[in-house]
Design an enzyme around this catalytic site. Structure first.
Site, PDB file in Angstrom:
ATOM      1  N   ASP A  23      -8.732   1.417   2.655  1.00 16.99           N
ATOM      2  CA  ASP A  23      -8.983  -0.015   2.882  1.00 16.99           C
ATOM      3  C   ASP A  23     -10.442  -0.378   2.597  1.00 16.99           C
ATOM      4  OD1 ASP A  23      -8.399  -2.624   3.606  1.00 16.99           O
ATOM      5  OD2 ASP A  23      -8.859  -2.283   5.714  1.00 16.99           O
ATOM      6  N   GLY A  24     -10.642  -1.571   2.101  1.00 10.91           N
ATOM      7  CA  GLY A  24     -12.002  -2.090   1.928  1.00 10.91           C
ATOM      8  C   GLY A  24     -12.424  -2.259   0.473  1.00 10.91           C
ATOM      9  N   ASN A  25     -11.505  -2.063  -0.447  1.00 10.29           N
ATOM     10  CA  ASN A  25     -11.851  -2.186  -1.879  1.00 10.29           C
ATOM     11  C   ASN A  25     -12.352  -3.592  -2.211  1.00 10.29           C
ATOM     12  OD1 ASN A  25     -10.834   0.355  -2.073  1.00 10.29           O
ATOM     13  ND2 ASN A  25      -8.964  -0.207  -3.180  1.00 10.29           N
ATOM     14  N   TRP A  28     -15.802  -4.331  -0.765  1.00  8.93           N
ATOM     15  CA  TRP A  28     -16.811  -3.543  -1.502  1.00  8.93           C
ATOM     16  C   TRP A  28     -17.198  -4.293  -2.779  1.00  8.93           C
ATOM     17  CZ3 TRP A  28     -17.111  -1.335  -6.350  1.00  8.93           C
ATOM     18  CH2 TRP A  28     -18.077  -0.335  -6.539  1.00  8.93           C
ATOM     19  N   HIS A  40     -10.890  -1.850  -6.652  1.00  8.23           N
ATOM     20  CA  HIS A  40      -9.728  -0.961  -6.776  1.00  8.23           C
ATOM     21  C   HIS A  40     -10.008   0.169  -7.765  1.00  8.23           C
ATOM     22  CE1 HIS A  40      -7.563  -3.551  -4.185  1.00  8.23           C
ATOM     23  NE2 HIS A  40      -7.362  -4.530  -5.057  1.00  8.23           N
ATOM     24  N   THR A  69       4.545  -2.824   0.824  1.00  5.74           N
ATOM     25  CA  THR A  69       5.586  -3.797   0.453  1.00  5.74           C
ATOM     26  C   THR A  69       5.020  -5.223   0.544  1.00  5.74           C
ATOM     27  OG1 THR A  69       6.359  -3.550   2.739  1.00  5.74           O
ATOM     28  CG2 THR A  69       7.623  -2.426   1.060  1.00  5.74           C
ATOM     29  N   GLU A  70       3.964  -5.398   1.362  1.00  3.93           N
ATOM     30  CA  GLU A  70       3.356  -6.734   1.511  1.00  3.93           C
ATOM     31  C   GLU A  70       2.343  -7.032   0.396  1.00  3.93           C
ATOM     32  OE1 GLU A  70       3.567  -4.539   4.232  1.00  3.93           O
ATOM     33  OE2 GLU A  70       5.425  -5.576   4.772  1.00  3.93           O
ATOM     34  N   ASN A  71       1.860  -5.996  -0.280  1.00  4.72           N
ATOM     35  CA  ASN A  71       0.827  -6.214  -1.311  1.00  4.72           C
ATOM     36  C   ASN A  71       1.331  -7.006  -2.512  1.00  4.72           C
ATOM     37  OD1 ASN A  71      -0.920  -3.031  -0.800  1.00  4.72           O
ATOM     38  ND2 ASN A  71      -1.305  -5.039   0.103  1.00  4.72           N
ATOM     39  N   ARG A 196      -6.137  -0.674  12.821  1.00  6.55           N
ATOM     40  CA  ARG A 196      -4.690  -0.888  12.960  1.00  6.55           C
ATOM     41  C   ARG A 196      -3.961   0.020  11.980  1.00  6.55           C
ATOM     42  NH1 ARG A 196      -6.505  -6.187  11.354  1.00  6.55           N
ATOM     43  NH2 ARG A 196      -6.544  -6.303   9.069  1.00  6.55           N
ATOM     44  N   SER A 198      -1.037  -0.927  10.202  1.00 11.11           N
ATOM     45  CA  SER A 198      -0.538  -1.676   9.046  1.00 11.11           C
ATOM     46  C   SER A 198       0.767  -1.142   8.454  1.00 11.11           C
ATOM     47  CB  SER A 198      -1.609  -1.734   7.952  1.00 11.11           C
ATOM     48  OG  SER A 198      -2.736  -2.439   8.405  1.00 11.11           O
TER      49      SER A 198
HETATM   50  C1  FPP Z   1      -6.903  -1.986   0.288  1.00 10.68           C
HETATM   51  O1  FPP Z   1      -8.150  -2.630   0.088  1.00 10.68           O
HETATM   52  C2  FPP Z   1      -6.515  -1.234  -0.888  1.00 10.68           C
HETATM   53  C3  FPP Z   1      -5.398  -1.444  -1.629  1.00 10.68           C
HETATM   54  C4  FPP Z   1      -4.432  -2.524  -1.346  1.00 10.68           C
HETATM   55  C5  FPP Z   1      -5.107  -0.625  -2.806  1.00 10.68           C
HETATM   56  C6  FPP Z   1      -5.446   0.842  -2.726  1.00 10.68           C
HETATM   57  C7  FPP Z   1      -5.444   1.355  -4.117  1.00 10.68           C
HETATM   58  C8  FPP Z   1      -6.390   2.167  -4.668  1.00 10.68           C
HETATM   59  C9  FPP Z   1      -7.490   2.780  -3.896  1.00 10.68           C
HETATM   60  C10 FPP Z   1      -6.396   2.426  -6.119  1.00 10.68           C
HETATM   61  C11 FPP Z   1      -5.507   3.341  -6.766  1.00 10.68           C
HETATM   62  C12 FPP Z   1      -4.858   4.474  -6.108  1.00 10.68           C
HETATM   63  C13 FPP Z   1      -3.652   4.909  -6.561  1.00 10.68           C
HETATM   64  C14 FPP Z   1      -3.024   6.115  -5.962  1.00 10.68           C
HETATM   65  C15 FPP Z   1      -2.930   4.227  -7.634  1.00 10.68           C
HETATM   66  P1  FPP Z   1      -8.196  -4.207   0.163  1.00 10.68           P
HETATM   67  O2  FPP Z   1      -7.989  -4.728  -1.213  1.00 10.68           O
HETATM   68  O3  FPP Z   1      -7.229  -4.680   1.186  1.00 10.68           O
HETATM   69  O4  FPP Z   1      -9.671  -4.437   0.611  1.00 10.68           O
HETATM   70  P2  FPP Z   1     -10.217  -5.581   1.561  1.00 10.68           P
HETATM   71  O5  FPP Z   1      -9.608  -5.323   2.918  1.00 10.68           O
HETATM   72  O6  FPP Z   1     -11.677  -5.341   1.533  1.00 10.68           O
HETATM   73  O7  FPP Z   1      -9.809  -6.872   0.948  1.00 10.68           O
END
Ligand code: FPP
Length: 242
Positions: A23-25, A28, A40, A69-71, A196, A198
């Protein structure tokens, strides 16, 4: 040859199954004025790094939450970018068969475009006998959906007279989950500052230890992974006993 990394605690104190919520992409990327997709991409590099590191220190099972499934409800371009990353990492797996990591898709493969779902099936088949570590990739995954699916399968067995309701056990339910070939989660790590679960591996984490940290996933690294393992090794697990 690259030096093999040493585990931060004696091998017998390592968790067998580590689950990670990446989490946190997005945050970042935002902090750097970049599009979420850049987060990502960096997160994908960390996924690869931690996968390799976990294998080196002797973790037997690891699961990553890659796409829930929510993404699907995220903007189209973000979903598209995540699907392309999934393609890239699935392709990459063919390049590291010598690492002997077995891959299992945890999720409903019906939701993906055909080429992705075919690649998951192929990667699972080709790595099925690898013994160094088992990696679960949770994609199109939701724990409640997984449990619902298990209930539907067992209900069909009852309907067909193959199972008596009184004979339904926890083990039987476990055998109808995507993780049927993995042990329960010992340690669940969630970077990114949220505390959490999730909808990730709810059944499998019944007795897991939880480790939360503020580091955003794209900044996560083997040192942070070690910290979680050391914290895990310090905790006493009683499984409800005294
Ligand atoms: C949550 O961060 C991350 C995701 C929904 C995607 C995770 C995917 C990867 C790390 C990339 C690829 C890996 C594979 C195995 C294909 P967020 O986007 O919810 O971050 P935020 O909470 O800061 O918005």
């Amino acid at each position: 040859m690259a030096r093999k990394a040493e585990p931060p605690v004696p091998a017998e104190m390592l968790p067998r199954h580590v689950a990670i919520i990446m989490d946190g992409n997005g945050r970042w990327a935002k902090k750097r004025g970049l599009p979420r997709s850049a987060g990502h991409v960096q997160g994908g590099l960390i996924f690869r790094k931690i996968l390799r590191y976990a294998r080196e220190i002797g973790i037997e099972y690891i699961s990553f939450y890659a796409f829930s499934t929510e993404n699907w409800n995220r903007p189209d371009d973000e979903v598209h970018g995540l699907m392309n990353l999934m393609r890239k990492y699935l392709k990459d797996i063919y390049g590291f068969f010598d690492e002997r990591v077995r891959f299992i898709l945890l999720g409903d493969r019906g939701g993906f475009e055909q080429d992705i779902s075919d690649m998951f099936t192929d990667v699972e088949a080709k790595t099925g006998s690898f013994e160094k570590m088992t990696a679960g990739i949770a994609a199109n995954y939701g724990s409640r959906r997984e449990i619902t699916h298990a209930v539907q399968e067992i209900a069909a067995l009852v309907r067909d007279g193959k199972v008596d309701p009184a004979d339904i056990t926890e083990e039987m339910i476990g055998q109808h989950l995507y993780t049927r070939e993995m042990p329960d989660v010992d340690l669940l790590i969630r970077p990114g500052g949220e505390q959490r679960i999730s909808n990730f591996l709810l059944w499998q984490s019944a007795y897991a230890e939880f480790y939360f940290c503020d580091t955003l996933w794209p900044d996560f690294n083997p040192k942070e992974f070690d910290k979680a393992i050391i914290e895990y090794a310090k905790r006493t697990r009683r499984f409800g006993a005294v």
